[in-house]
Design an enzyme around this catalytic site. Sequence first.
Site, PDB file in Angstrom:
ATOM      1  N   GLY A 157       0.803  -1.194   0.093  1.00 36.13           N
ATOM      2  CA  GLY A 157       0.108  -0.165   0.059  1.00 36.13           C
ATOM      3  C   GLY A 157       0.868   1.236  -0.010  1.00 36.13           C
TER       4      GLY A 157
ATOM      5  N   LYS B 188      -4.334   3.123  20.409  1.00 41.34           N
ATOM      6  CA  LYS B 188      -4.463   4.216  19.417  1.00 41.34           C
ATOM      7  C   LYS B 188      -5.842   4.862  19.228  1.00 41.34           C
ATOM      8  CE  LYS B 188      -3.083   6.475  15.768  1.00 41.34           C
ATOM      9  NZ  LYS B 188      -4.370   6.985  15.164  1.00 41.34           N
TER      10      LYS B 188
ATOM     11  N   HIS C  82      -6.008   7.084  22.150  1.00 39.70           N
ATOM     12  CA  HIS C  82      -5.155   8.238  21.720  1.00 39.70           C
ATOM     13  C   HIS C  82      -6.029   9.343  20.814  1.00 39.70           C
ATOM     14  CE1 HIS C  82      -2.855  10.412  18.559  1.00 39.70           C
ATOM     15  NE2 HIS C  82      -1.916  10.560  19.441  1.00 39.70           N
ATOM     16  N   ASN C  83      -6.754   8.724  19.933  1.00 43.17           N
ATOM     17  CA  ASN C  83      -7.388   9.687  19.053  1.00 43.17           C
ATOM     18  C   ASN C  83      -8.671  10.298  19.839  1.00 43.17           C
ATOM     19  OD1 ASN C  83      -5.798   8.535  17.207  1.00 43.17           O
ATOM     20  ND2 ASN C  83      -7.211   8.301  15.460  1.00 43.17           N
TER      21      ASN C  83
ATOM     22  N   SER D   5       0.781   6.812  15.125  1.00 38.98           N
ATOM     23  CA  SER D   5       0.376   7.998  15.237  1.00 38.98           C
ATOM     24  C   SER D   5       1.214   9.160  14.829  1.00 38.98           C
ATOM     25  CB  SER D   5      -0.154   8.536  16.617  1.00 38.98           C
ATOM     26  OG  SER D   5      -0.403   9.894  16.540  1.00 38.98           O
ATOM     27  N   GLY D   6       0.973  10.285  14.158  1.00 37.77           N
ATOM     28  CA  GLY D   6       1.916  11.216  13.899  1.00 37.77           C
ATOM     29  C   GLY D   6       1.625  11.871  12.203  1.00 37.77           C
TER      30      GLY D   6
ATOM     31  N   GLU E  52      -7.132  12.897  21.520  1.00 40.26           N
ATOM     32  CA  GLU E  52      -7.035  14.191  20.529  1.00 40.26           C
ATOM     33  C   GLU E  52      -8.063  15.015  20.043  1.00 40.26           C
ATOM     34  OE1 GLU E  52      -6.324  13.435  15.679  1.00 40.26           O
ATOM     35  OE2 GLU E  52      -4.962  12.300  17.149  1.00 40.26           O
TER      36      GLU E  52
END
Length: 474
Positions: free
Chosen positions: A11, A185, A188-189, A131-132, A192
Amino acid sequence: MAQLAEIGLIGLGVMGSNLALNIAEKGSRIAVFNRTPSRTRQFVSEAGALGANIIGCETMEDFVAAIRTPRPIIIMIKAGEPVDQQIDALRLLLSGGDIAIDAGNANFRDTIARFDRLKDSGITFIGMGVSGGEEGARHGPSIMVGGTEQSYTRVEKVLTSIAARYEGDPCCAWLGEDGAGHFVKTIHNGIEYADMQMIAEIYGILRDGVGKPAGEIGAIFGQWNKGRLNSYLIEITEKVLATTDPESGKPMVDVILDRAGQKGTGKWSVIEAQQLGVPATAIEAAVAARSLSAMKTEREAAEVIFGMPRYTFPLQDNAALLKDLELALFAAKIGAYAQGFAVMAEASREFGWSLPMPTIARIWRAGCIIRSQFLDEITKAFTEQPDVANLIVTPAFSAMVAESMPALRRIVAAAVTAGIPVPALSSALSYFDAYRQARGTANLIQAQRDFFGAHGFDRIDGLDRPHGPWGVGN
């Protein structure tokens, strides 16, 4: 014989391409495959000197053959059914011990299901949160790994080499079995979402309550970024507010439609918090605010009916107000992080992951979207008390809450008085108030539930009389 690749990647979209270049730059040989061969050829030709570490493959058979066994293969394609289809295609070519790595924004429940599907195949699976954004993928993301510890050992060298670093430590870690990495994750979001919404609400107070232009608000955020609010999101907020639209000459933010998008991870974090019975009110408010922002036509129609509030913001525009706004944002931020970590702690118990809270805070200190100075304090707090019930009751954070809570109360009260919506800030305030209240009002709710449904209750005197004298089903 050509040297085999250490890892493979499928991908070559934006994230996949940048991750592959990061791996090649850090010295690991990587095989790449894209369903469109022309994209593979283009990627290799544009890689420049890094092309020496990249093996471009135009068939799946050549791609698999180019990787050293046991073969770790990163899948960077659209989440959901396409990932399952790709795994099915790989299963025909892989052998025992090979590792499929889903590095997209997957729902952790899908990740657990994929582990179950592959458990008797000899092929193992890693669910990897990254993430980033585009910049992080290219130069150093925060990486959250879920899978067997053995499979992580196979890829640890590559992953730690490409991860962001904080004071020399890689922001990458194995967090537990099956869906652990993708769950972390997801939360985390969710944090965020809350962080971004709170920043937007402070911006709204300065714009609509105080009447400051975008550039001036940006300069205020710039000053805050030099102190306790130092973070990536505050940093980019200053830059965004300082940017001018080249077409109109107006502040860029003033020509952007007030309709926010979302891809699902914030919503998943709220759903899982509810499923686990853990309050995550600031995150919930942020997700709801994005949904409400999407109702642009309805909001415009409602303004015609009700008009805009004509109330005056009750706090004077001076240094004291700016200090209150800074402290209010800090206090609310503590609430959002405390809620996110509480959700992860309960999920750890529910799914048997033993999530390492200090490690999670540590690997979020650089590379990821919510990276901030603040996370160093969280790392220290959980290192000293890894099993603490809630971040806000640790010595360091209880002191921060005590200092900043009065400011949050003043700002929320002023915003409500002026008719300025602050759903995330006010949710964080209510969370603090409810969490510290030893005797709340749920006793009345329990009485009501017993009255209409004989659900029963516990008595404060310990007597074994679980129903009230009002009868049943009235």
